[in-house]
Design a protein around this motif. Structure first.
Motif, PDB file in Angstrom:
ATOM      1  N   VAL A 134     -20.383  -1.629   1.673  1.00 14.72           N
ATOM      2  CA  VAL A 134     -21.108  -2.789   1.164  1.00 14.72           C
ATOM      3  C   VAL A 134     -21.636  -3.565   2.360  1.00 14.72           C
ATOM      4  CG1 VAL A 134     -21.006  -4.819  -0.324  1.00 14.72           C
ATOM      5  CG2 VAL A 134     -19.455  -2.903  -0.742  1.00 14.72           C
ATOM      6  N   TYR A 135     -22.894  -4.005   2.284  1.00 13.57           N
ATOM      7  CA  TYR A 135     -23.414  -4.777   3.415  1.00 13.57           C
ATOM      8  C   TYR A 135     -24.388  -5.842   2.960  1.00 13.57           C
ATOM      9  CZ  TYR A 135     -27.817  -1.989   3.553  1.00 13.57           C
ATOM     10  OH  TYR A 135     -29.029  -1.399   3.279  1.00 13.57           O
ATOM     11  N   ASN A 136     -24.621  -6.786   3.847  1.00 13.43           N
ATOM     12  CA  ASN A 136     -25.545  -7.877   3.579  1.00 13.43           C
ATOM     13  C   ASN A 136     -26.900  -7.546   4.196  1.00 13.43           C
ATOM     14  OD1 ASN A 136     -26.991 -10.309   3.474  1.00 13.43           O
ATOM     15  ND2 ASN A 136     -25.107 -11.522   3.582  1.00 13.43           N
ATOM     16  N   PRO A 137     -27.897  -7.183   3.408  1.00 13.85           N
ATOM     17  CA  PRO A 137     -29.181  -6.739   3.954  1.00 13.85           C
ATOM     18  C   PRO A 137     -29.939  -7.845   4.697  1.00 13.85           C
ATOM     19  CG  PRO A 137     -29.324  -7.003   1.584  1.00 13.85           C
ATOM     20  CD  PRO A 137     -27.886  -7.167   1.932  1.00 13.85           C
ATOM     21  N   ASP A 138     -29.541  -9.107   4.464  1.00 14.81           N
ATOM     22  CA  ASP A 138     -30.209 -10.205   5.160  1.00 14.81           C
ATOM     23  C   ASP A 138     -29.825 -10.276   6.636  1.00 14.81           C
ATOM     24  OD1 ASP A 138     -31.448 -10.977   2.814  1.00 14.81           O
ATOM     25  OD2 ASP A 138     -29.871 -12.420   2.283  1.00 14.81           O
ATOM     26  N   PHE A 139     -28.709  -9.657   6.991  1.00 12.72           N
ATOM     27  CA  PHE A 139     -28.220  -9.772   8.359  1.00 12.72           C
ATOM     28  C   PHE A 139     -27.997  -8.416   9.029  1.00 12.72           C
ATOM     29  CE2 PHE A 139     -27.076 -13.630   6.142  1.00 12.72           C
ATOM     30  CZ  PHE A 139     -27.472 -14.610   7.033  1.00 12.72           C
ATOM     31  N   VAL A 140     -28.450  -7.352   8.381  1.00 12.98           N
ATOM     32  CA  VAL A 140     -28.336  -6.006   8.945  1.00 12.98           C
ATOM     33  C   VAL A 140     -29.738  -5.450   9.125  1.00 12.98           C
ATOM     34  CG1 VAL A 140     -27.523  -3.657   8.541  1.00 12.98           C
ATOM     35  CG2 VAL A 140     -26.061  -5.598   7.943  1.00 12.98           C
ATOM     36  N   ASP A 141     -30.029  -4.992  10.332  1.00 12.68           N
ATOM     37  CA  ASP A 141     -31.396  -4.576  10.669  1.00 12.68           C
ATOM     38  C   ASP A 141     -31.715  -3.134  10.301  1.00 12.68           C
ATOM     39  OD1 ASP A 141     -31.936  -7.090  11.726  1.00 12.68           O
ATOM     40  OD2 ASP A 141     -31.196  -6.534  13.721  1.00 12.68           O
ATOM     41  N   SER A 216     -17.675 -14.512   4.224  1.00  9.86           N
ATOM     42  CA  SER A 216     -17.699 -15.600   5.199  1.00  9.86           C
ATOM     43  C   SER A 216     -18.683 -15.344   6.329  1.00  9.86           C
ATOM     44  CB  SER A 216     -16.301 -15.793   5.795  1.00  9.86           C
ATOM     45  OG  SER A 216     -15.949 -14.671   6.596  1.00  9.86           O
ATOM     46  N   MET A 217     -19.273 -14.152   6.323  1.00 11.09           N
ATOM     47  CA  MET A 217     -20.209 -13.719   7.370  1.00 11.09           C
ATOM     48  C   MET A 217     -19.503 -13.439   8.692  1.00 11.09           C
ATOM     49  SD  MET A 217     -22.895 -13.281   5.769  1.00 11.09           S
ATOM     50  CE  MET A 217     -23.774 -12.745   7.220  1.00 11.09           C
ATOM     51  N   GLU A 218     -18.178 -13.376   8.648  1.00 11.41           N
ATOM     52  CA  GLU A 218     -17.447 -12.909   9.830  1.00 11.41           C
ATOM     53  C   GLU A 218     -17.868 -11.480  10.143  1.00 11.41           C
ATOM     54  OE1 GLU A 218     -14.454 -13.352  12.878  1.00 11.41           O
ATOM     55  OE2 GLU A 218     -15.359 -14.802  11.511  1.00 11.41           O
ATOM     56  N   CYS A 219     -18.123 -10.725   9.087  1.00 12.04           N
ATOM     57  CA  CYS A 219     -18.632  -9.359   9.198  1.00 12.04           C
ATOM     58  C   CYS A 219     -19.831  -9.220   8.267  1.00 12.04           C
ATOM     59  CB  CYS A 219     -17.557  -8.341   8.820  1.00 12.04           C
ATOM     60  SG  CYS A 219     -16.076  -8.397   9.860  1.00 12.04           S
ATOM     61  N   THR A 220     -20.696  -8.282   8.581  1.00  7.22           N
ATOM     62  CA  THR A 220     -21.876  -8.067   7.729  1.00  7.22           C
ATOM     63  C   THR A 220     -21.825  -6.725   6.999  1.00  7.22           C
ATOM     64  OG1 THR A 220     -23.094  -7.164   9.619  1.00  7.22           O
ATOM     65  CG2 THR A 220     -23.336  -9.521   9.175  1.00  7.22           C
ATOM     66  N   LEU A 239     -25.645  -8.622  -2.076  1.00 10.70           N
ATOM     67  CA  LEU A 239     -25.051  -7.572  -1.243  1.00 10.70           C
ATOM     68  C   LEU A 239     -25.497  -6.206  -1.752  1.00 10.70           C
ATOM     69  CD1 LEU A 239     -21.399  -8.947  -0.891  1.00 10.70           C
ATOM     70  CD2 LEU A 239     -23.191  -8.972   0.859  1.00 10.70           C
ATOM     71  N   LYS A 240     -25.541  -5.252  -0.856  1.00 12.97           N
ATOM     72  CA  LYS A 240     -26.010  -3.918  -1.211  1.00 12.97           C
ATOM     73  C   LYS A 240     -24.856  -2.924  -1.148  1.00 12.97           C
ATOM     74  CE  LYS A 240     -29.812  -0.695  -0.327  1.00 12.97           C
ATOM     75  NZ  LYS A 240     -31.052  -0.460   0.453  1.00 12.97           N
ATOM     76  N   ILE A 241     -24.743  -2.126  -2.196  1.00 11.64           N
ATOM     77  CA  ILE A 241     -23.733  -1.073  -2.257  1.00 11.64           C
ATOM     78  C   ILE A 241     -24.350   0.246  -1.813  1.00 11.64           C
ATOM     79  CG2 ILE A 241     -22.407   0.364  -3.869  1.00 11.64           C
ATOM     80  CD1 ILE A 241     -21.711  -2.083  -5.416  1.00 11.64           C
ATOM     81  N   VAL A 242     -23.588   0.997  -1.051  1.00 14.88           N
ATOM     82  CA  VAL A 242     -24.055   2.302  -0.565  1.00 14.88           C
ATOM     83  C   VAL A 242     -23.132   3.390  -1.083  1.00 14.88           C
ATOM     84  CG1 VAL A 242     -24.507   3.735   1.473  1.00 14.88           C
ATOM     85  CG2 VAL A 242     -24.996   1.262   1.536  1.00 14.88           C
ATOM     86  N   TYR A 243     -23.711   4.388  -1.742  1.00 15.23           N
ATOM     87  CA  TYR A 243     -22.985   5.619  -2.053  1.00 15.23           C
ATOM     88  C   TYR A 243     -23.202   6.540  -0.849  1.00 15.23           C
ATOM     89  CZ  TYR A 243     -23.478   3.873  -6.881  1.00 15.23           C
ATOM     90  OH  TYR A 243     -23.462   3.110  -8.028  1.00 15.23           O
ATOM     91  N   PRO A 244     -22.196   6.739  -0.012  1.00 16.04           N
ATOM     92  CA  PRO A 244     -22.408   7.492   1.238  1.00 16.04           C
ATOM     93  C   PRO A 244     -23.000   8.881   0.993  1.00 16.04           C
ATOM     94  CG  PRO A 244     -20.299   6.371   1.269  1.00 16.04           C
ATOM     95  CD  PRO A 244     -20.826   6.230  -0.121  1.00 16.04           C
ATOM     96  N   GLU A 245     -24.037   9.182   1.742  1.00 16.64           N
ATOM     97  CA  GLU A 245     -24.729  10.454   1.549  1.00 16.64           C
ATOM     98  C   GLU A 245     -23.859  11.649   1.935  1.00 16.64           C
ATOM     99  OE1 GLU A 245     -28.226  10.109   3.911  1.00 16.64           O
ATOM    100  OE2 GLU A 245     -27.159   9.995   5.822  1.00 16.64           O
ATOM    101  N   GLU A 246     -22.810  11.422   2.719  1.00 13.41           N
ATOM    102  CA  GLU A 246     -21.917  12.517   3.099  1.00 13.41           C
ATOM    103  C   GLU A 246     -20.969  12.906   1.971  1.00 13.41           C
ATOM    104  OE1 GLU A 246     -22.676   9.937   6.798  1.00 13.41           O
ATOM    105  OE2 GLU A 246     -22.141   9.615   4.687  1.00 13.41           O
ATOM    106  N   GLY A 247     -20.921  12.081   0.912  1.00 15.55           N
ATOM    107  CA  GLY A 247     -20.022  12.348  -0.204  1.00 15.55           C
ATOM    108  C   GLY A 247     -18.994  11.244  -0.349  1.00 15.55           C
ATOM    109  N   VAL A 248     -18.627  10.952  -1.596  1.00 16.40           N
ATOM    110  CA  VAL A 248     -17.689   9.863  -1.857  1.00 16.40           C
ATOM    111  C   VAL A 248     -16.266  10.391  -2.017  1.00 16.40           C
ATOM    112  CG1 VAL A 248     -19.457   8.419  -2.924  1.00 16.40           C
ATOM    113  CG2 VAL A 248     -18.067   9.949  -4.364  1.00 16.40           C
TER     114      VAL A 248
END
Length: 345
Positions: A134-141, A216-220, A239-248
C-alpha cells in the motif's frame, strides 16, 4: 440481540444429543489478543452458558512451544496455517466432531483441503488474508507494481514492513522468480545478498501498527497484512493498493482442538458457533479479514465486501502461494532476517 440468541439456542437444541452436562461449562481459548472480539465471546456465553477463559500468545512459535510443553490445557486454539501443520504432524491436535459442527457445511470449498489439513479432519478456517503493498501516490514518485519496486532508490528511508522473516525473505525470493518456501542454501544466500540492498529503504519494522506509520506520513509505502491495509484505506481512501506482479501470498488462520483439551465438546460447539453466518460476518467485520463462510457475505456491508484488499481477483488467488513449514530451514530464514535487521542503512 434477543432474537439472535433465540436463533442460536434453537440451533444448539437441534444438534444431536450430547453430554455437555458432563463437562464443566468452561472453554479455554488460546489465540492472539483481541482476535476473537468481545461481542462474539459474549454472544457465545449467553447462548450456551459456557464461560470463555481467553489466553493470548504473541507469536505462532510461542503458541507451538506452549502446546509442546503439555503443561497447560487449551480447548480451542486459533493460529496460522504453517504452524498448525507442524502441530498436526507432531500429534498435538485431535480430530473434530463434525456431528457437533453442522455449520461446517457452509464453508467456502476453496479454503478446504489445504496442505495443513488435507482431509479437513482437524481444523476449520477462521479468517484468511493476503499481504499487500500500500502506498501514498501523492508522495511516491514511481509507480509501484510489485515487490521489486520496494528496492527503488527513490524510496530510501520511507518503507515500513512487517517484522516477519518468512514474509520479507519470502518476497525477496519472489523477486528472484523463486518460491516463498525455498530450501536451497545457494538460493537463500543469494536472497540474503539481495535483501541487504533493501535495508536503506526500510524506515520501520512494524507488525502491530504499520498503518500508523503510513497514515502519519512517517512512511509512504507499506507491506502489511490485510486488516492493516483496510484500516489504512478507511482513513485515507486515496492510498493505492498493489497486487504484486510477482504473485501474492495467501494465508489461513484456523481453529483447532489440542489433543489434551479438557472440554472437547464445548470446543466443538464453539467452533460451530464461529461458523454461523451471522457470527462469521461479525468476526469478519471485527477482524478485517476474508470470511470463509459463504453465507456470511449477505451480512457484511457492501463497502467492506467489495474492498480491493479483501476482494482479490480470482486469477491472482488461484496462483497464490502459502508460506509453509520448511523444517530445519526455518532457522536459516530467521538468521537471514536477524542479520538484515542489524545492518546499518
Amino acid at each position: 440481540m434477543k432474537k439472535l440468541l433465540i436463533v442460536f439456542l434453537c440451533l444448539l437444541l437441534s444438534l444431536p444429543a450430547i453430554s455437555i452436562a458432563e463437562e464443566e461449562k468452561v472453554l479455554n481459548l488460546f489465540t492472539w489478543e483481541l482476535y476473537v472480539d468481545d461481542q462474539t465471546i459474549a454472544d457465545f456465553e449467553a447462548a450456551t452458558g459456557i464461560k470463555i477463559n481467553y489466553a493470548t500468545f504473541d507469536t505462532n512459535e510461542g503458541m507451538l512451544a506452549k502446546l509442546q510443553l503439555s503443561n497447560e490445557s487449551y480447548d480451542v486454539v486459533i493460529a496460522s496455517d504453517f504452524v498448525i501443520n507442524i502441530a498436526r504432524k507432531a500429534g498435538l491436535l485431535q480430530k473434530l466432531n463434525y456431528d457437533l459442527i453442522p455449520n461446517a457445511a457452509g464453508l467456502n470449498p476453496g479454503m478446504l483441503n489445504q496442505y495443513f489439513d488435507p482431509e479437513n479432519e482437524y481444523t476449520v478456517p477462521y479468517v484468511a488474508g493476503t499481504p499487500l503493498i500500500v502506498y501514498n501516490p501523492d508522495f511516491v514518485d514511481i509507480e509501484i507494481t510489485g515487490y521489486e519496486s520496494l528496492w527503488d532508490e527513490s524510496l530510501r528511508d520511507s518503507v515500513v514492513v512487517m517484522d516477519d522473516a518468512r514474509n520479507i525473505v519470502g518476497i525477496t525470493l519472489k523477486t528472484m522468480g523463486q518460491s516463498f518456501n525455498v530450501t536451497d542454501d545457494e538460493i537463500l544466500a543469494q536472497a540474503a545478498e539481495k535483501l541487504a540492498k533493501l535495508r536503506p529503504n526500510i524506515r520501520a519494522f512494524n507488525s502491530d501498527t504499520p498503518y500508523v506509520d503510513l497514515l502519519s506520513m512517517e512512511c509512504t509505502v507499506a507491506y502489511m497484512f490485510t486488516p492493516y491495509t483496510l484500516i489504512a484505506m478507511d482513513e485515507n481512501p486515496d492510498l493505492k493498493i498493489v497486487y504484486p506482479e510477482e504473485g501474492v501470498g495467501f494465508g489461513i488462520d484456523a481453529a483447532f482442538i489440542p489433543a489434551n483439551a479438557q472440554h472437547p465438546e464445548n470446543a466443538n460447539l464453539f467452533i460451530n458457533f464461529l461458523l454461523d453466518p451471522q457470527i462469521a460476518a461479525q468476526v469478519a467485520q471485527a477482524q478485517y479479514f476474508v470470511c470463509p463462510v459463504q453465507a456470511a457475505y449477505e451480512y457484511i456491508p457492501e463497502a467492506l465486501r467489495n474492498n480491493p484488499a479483501l476482494n482479490i481477483p480470482d486469477e491472482l488467488l488461484k496462483d497464490a502461494e502459502f508460506i509453509v513449514d520448511v523444517g530445519d530451514y526455518e532457522t536459516k530464514f530467521q538468521n537471514i532476517w536477524t542479520d538484515f535487521k542489524l545492518l546499518e542503512k
